[in-house]
Design a protein around this motif. Structure first.
Motif, mmCIF file in Angstrom:
data_model
loop_
_atom_site.group_PDB
_atom_site.id
_atom_site.type_symbol
_atom_site.label_atom_id
_atom_site.label_comp_id
_atom_site.label_asym_id
_atom_site.label_seq_id
_atom_site.Cartn_x
_atom_site.Cartn_y
_atom_site.Cartn_z
ATOM 1 N N VAL A 58 0.849 -1.190 0.000
ATOM 2 C CA VAL A 58 0.000 0.000 0.000
ATOM 3 C C VAL A 58 0.888 1.245 0.000
ATOM 4 O O VAL A 58 2.010 1.219 0.516
ATOM 5 C CB VAL A 58 -0.961 0.035 1.208
ATOM 6 N N LEU A 59 0.360 2.305 -0.570
ATOM 7 C CA LEU A 59 1.084 3.578 -0.609
ATOM 8 C C LEU A 59 0.527 4.472 0.486
ATOM 9 O O LEU A 59 -0.677 4.726 0.536
ATOM 10 C CB LEU A 59 0.899 4.246 -1.971
ATOM 11 N N LEU A 60 1.399 4.934 1.373
ATOM 12 C CA LEU A 60 0.991 5.829 2.454
ATOM 13 C C LEU A 60 1.750 7.144 2.350
ATOM 14 O O LEU A 60 2.859 7.195 1.831
ATOM 15 C CB LEU A 60 1.245 5.183 3.814
ATOM 16 N N THR A 61 1.118 8.172 2.874
ATOM 17 C CA THR A 61 1.716 9.496 2.891
ATOM 18 C C THR A 61 2.037 9.885 4.328
ATOM 19 O O THR A 61 1.250 9.612 5.236
ATOM 20 C CB THR A 61 0.772 10.546 2.252
ATOM 21 N N LEU A 62 3.189 10.488 4.523
ATOM 22 C CA LEU A 62 3.524 11.064 5.823
ATOM 23 C C LEU A 62 2.937 12.469 5.809
ATOM 24 O O LEU A 62 3.492 13.384 5.195
ATOM 25 C CB LEU A 62 5.035 11.079 6.048
ATOM 26 N N HIS A 63 1.782 12.610 6.443
ATOM 27 C CA HIS A 63 1.001 13.847 6.388
ATOM 28 C C HIS A 63 1.800 15.015 6.961
ATOM 29 O O HIS A 63 2.349 14.920 8.059
ATOM 30 C CB HIS A 63 -0.296 13.639 7.174
ATOM 31 N N PHE A 147 4.506 0.435 1.343
ATOM 32 C CA PHE A 147 4.780 -0.464 2.462
ATOM 33 C C PHE A 147 4.143 -1.822 2.195
ATOM 34 O O PHE A 147 2.965 -1.878 1.815
ATOM 35 C CB PHE A 147 4.194 0.089 3.769
ATOM 36 N N PRO A 148 4.897 -2.907 2.419
ATOM 37 C CA PRO A 148 4.279 -4.231 2.373
ATOM 38 C C PRO A 148 3.170 -4.294 3.423
ATOM 39 O O PRO A 148 3.263 -3.656 4.479
ATOM 40 C CB PRO A 148 5.418 -5.194 2.723
ATOM 41 N N TYR A 149 2.127 -5.073 3.143
ATOM 42 C CA TYR A 149 1.006 -5.181 4.070
ATOM 43 C C TYR A 149 1.459 -5.414 5.507
ATOM 44 O O TYR A 149 0.950 -4.786 6.436
ATOM 45 C CB TYR A 149 0.081 -6.339 3.679
ATOM 46 N N ASP A 150 2.403 -6.320 5.687
ATOM 47 C CA ASP A 150 2.781 -6.712 7.052
ATOM 48 C C ASP A 150 3.624 -5.666 7.781
ATOM 49 O O ASP A 150 3.913 -5.826 8.961
ATOM 50 C CB ASP A 150 3.475 -8.076 7.064
ATOM 51 N N GLU A 151 4.006 -4.587 7.131
ATOM 52 C CA GLU A 151 4.759 -3.523 7.800
ATOM 53 C C GLU A 151 3.884 -2.360 8.257
ATOM 54 O O GLU A 151 4.338 -1.506 9.014
ATOM 55 C CB GLU A 151 5.868 -2.994 6.876
ATOM 56 N N VAL A 152 2.640 -2.333 7.808
ATOM 57 C CA VAL A 152 1.773 -1.186 8.102
ATOM 58 C C VAL A 152 1.540 -1.033 9.606
ATOM 59 O O VAL A 152 1.581 0.078 10.134
ATOM 60 C CB VAL A 152 0.446 -1.295 7.326
ATOM 61 N N ALA A 153 1.314 -2.116 10.311
ATOM 62 C CA ALA A 153 1.046 -2.029 11.754
ATOM 63 C C ALA A 153 2.211 -1.419 12.527
ATOM 64 O O ALA A 153 2.008 -0.817 13.578
ATOM 65 C CB ALA A 153 0.714 -3.414 12.311
ATOM 66 N N GLY A 154 3.410 -1.524 12.009
ATOM 67 C CA GLY A 154 4.575 -0.983 12.689
ATOM 68 C C GLY A 154 4.791 0.511 12.484
ATOM 69 O O GLY A 154 5.570 1.123 13.212
ATOM 70 N N ILE A 155 4.098 1.109 11.516
ATOM 71 C CA ILE A 155 4.347 2.521 11.226
ATOM 72 C C ILE A 155 3.090 3.395 11.269
ATOM 73 O O ILE A 155 3.196 4.611 11.354
ATOM 74 C CB ILE A 155 5.047 2.700 9.849
ATOM 75 N N ALA A 156 1.914 2.782 11.189
ATOM 76 C CA ALA A 156 0.671 3.561 11.110
ATOM 77 C C ALA A 156 -0.222 3.262 12.313
ATOM 78 O O ALA A 156 -0.023 2.273 13.021
ATOM 79 C CB ALA A 156 -0.066 3.231 9.815
ATOM 80 N N VAL A 161 -4.430 0.469 9.864
ATOM 81 C CA VAL A 161 -4.317 -0.995 9.892
ATOM 82 C C VAL A 161 -5.677 -1.624 9.587
ATOM 83 O O VAL A 161 -5.776 -2.551 8.768
ATOM 84 C CB VAL A 161 -3.768 -1.477 11.252
ATOM 85 N N ARG A 162 -6.734 -1.111 10.213
ATOM 86 C CA ARG A 162 -8.084 -1.646 9.964
ATOM 87 C C ARG A 162 -8.496 -1.431 8.504
ATOM 88 O O ARG A 162 -9.134 -2.296 7.903
ATOM 89 C CB ARG A 162 -9.098 -1.007 10.906
ATOM 90 N N LEU A 163 -8.126 -0.294 7.936
ATOM 91 C CA LEU A 163 -8.454 -0.021 6.538
ATOM 92 C C LEU A 163 -7.733 -0.992 5.613
ATOM 93 O O LEU A 163 -8.320 -1.503 4.655
ATOM 94 C CB LEU A 163 -8.114 1.437 6.190
ATOM 95 N N VAL A 164 -6.475 -1.252 5.876
ATOM 96 C CA VAL A 164 -5.718 -2.216 5.067
ATOM 97 C C VAL A 164 -6.354 -3.601 5.180
ATOM 98 O O VAL A 164 -6.570 -4.281 4.168
ATOM 99 C CB VAL A 164 -4.225 -2.252 5.471
ATOM 100 N N GLU A 165 -6.699 -4.012 6.392
ATOM 101 C CA GLU A 165 -7.311 -5.330 6.590
ATOM 102 C C GLU A 165 -8.655 -5.429 5.858
ATOM 103 O O GLU A 165 -8.918 -6.439 5.200
ATOM 104 C CB GLU A 165 -7.510 -5.605 8.084
ATOM 105 N N ALA A 166 -9.476 -4.399 5.962
ATOM 106 C CA ALA A 166 -10.781 -4.415 5.301
ATOM 107 C C ALA A 166 -10.625 -4.424 3.776
ATOM 108 O O ALA A 166 -11.385 -5.093 3.072
ATOM 109 C CB ALA A 166 -11.622 -3.218 5.736
ATOM 110 N N THR A 167 -9.640 -3.692 3.291
ATOM 111 C CA THR A 167 -9.382 -3.661 1.842
ATOM 112 C C THR A 167 -8.933 -5.018 1.346
ATOM 113 O O THR A 167 -9.411 -5.502 0.320
ATOM 114 C CB THR A 167 -8.337 -2.572 1.507
ATOM 115 N N ARG A 168 -8.023 -5.628 2.073
ATOM 116 C CA ARG A 168 -7.547 -6.961 1.681
ATOM 117 C C ARG A 168 -8.687 -7.977 1.707
ATOM 118 O O ARG A 168 -8.759 -8.839 0.834
ATOM 119 C CB ARG A 168 -6.392 -7.393 2.569
ATOM 120 N N ALA A 169 -9.575 -7.874 2.672
ATOM 121 C CA ALA A 169 -10.717 -8.781 2.736
ATOM 122 C C ALA A 169 -11.645 -8.555 1.539
ATOM 123 O O ALA A 169 -12.207 -9.511 0.986
ATOM 124 C CB ALA A 169 -11.486 -8.574 4.045
#
Length: 171
Positions: A58-63, A147-156, A161-169
């Motif tokens: 996923v692509l994330l922005t540092l706001h 960021f690989p899916y499994d790295e999102v929880a460590g930085i966001a 994290v919930r949005l990534v999980e819902a999107t993947r589902a």
């Protein structure tokens, strides 16, 4: 159809998060200006998680203002004809990627959070990046990174994290 009317229809057809969905609909019923940043009691926003499922990232922005890794998103603008269009506009502007397409099925999640300007009642979509997409940082970001899916929880935070999980589902 106004953006307000579109938001009501989108939320009425959204089947998850019933209690939060009710909060959004009540807000819109009480605030004819509830789509706009000028509504000090809070306002709907639209966001898009840019995803590259073929590469598992996923692509994330540092706001720039919040200094947090987030999905692309922000305030609705007068030219937005729908919540989906606002989310796609925000995703495109903040990622620099043309040719994004929203994942079918409407919003992926809702997330209500307080920001320096007011409560944001965020309607969260997911946008598929086209093959070979190249991102370009916007003025609203300090950084932009895949960021690989499994790295999102460590930085966001948990909302991302919930949005990534819902999107993947949904995929």
């Amino acid at each position: 159809m106004s953006l307000h009317d579109d938001a009501v229809l989108v939320l009425k057809s959204y089947e998850d998060q019933q209690e939060l969905r009710g909060v959004y609909l009540d807000h819109l019923a009480a605030h004819p200006d509830g789509m706009w940043k000028s509504c000090e009691d809070g306002h709907l926003t639209a966001s898009a998680l840019v995803i590259d499922p073929e590469r598992g990232r996923v692509l994330l922005t540092l706001h720039r203002k919040l200094r947090m890794w987030l999905q692309m998103g922000g305030h609705c603008e007068p030219g937005d004809v729908s919540l989906a269009a606002a989310a796609l506009r925000e995703g495109t502007e903040e990622s620099g990627i043309g040719g994004l397409t929203l994942l079918p099925g409407g919003p992926v999640r809702l997330d209500r959070h307080h920001t320096p300007c007011a409560w944001h009642l965020d309607v969260q979509y997911a946008a598929l990046a086209p093959a070979g997409a190249v991102e370009a940082i916007s003025d609203e970001s300090l950084d932009l990174r895949w960021f690989p899916y499994d790295e999102v929880a460590g930085i966001a935070d948990d909302s991302v994290v919930r949005l990534v999980e819902a999107t993947r589902a949904r995929l």
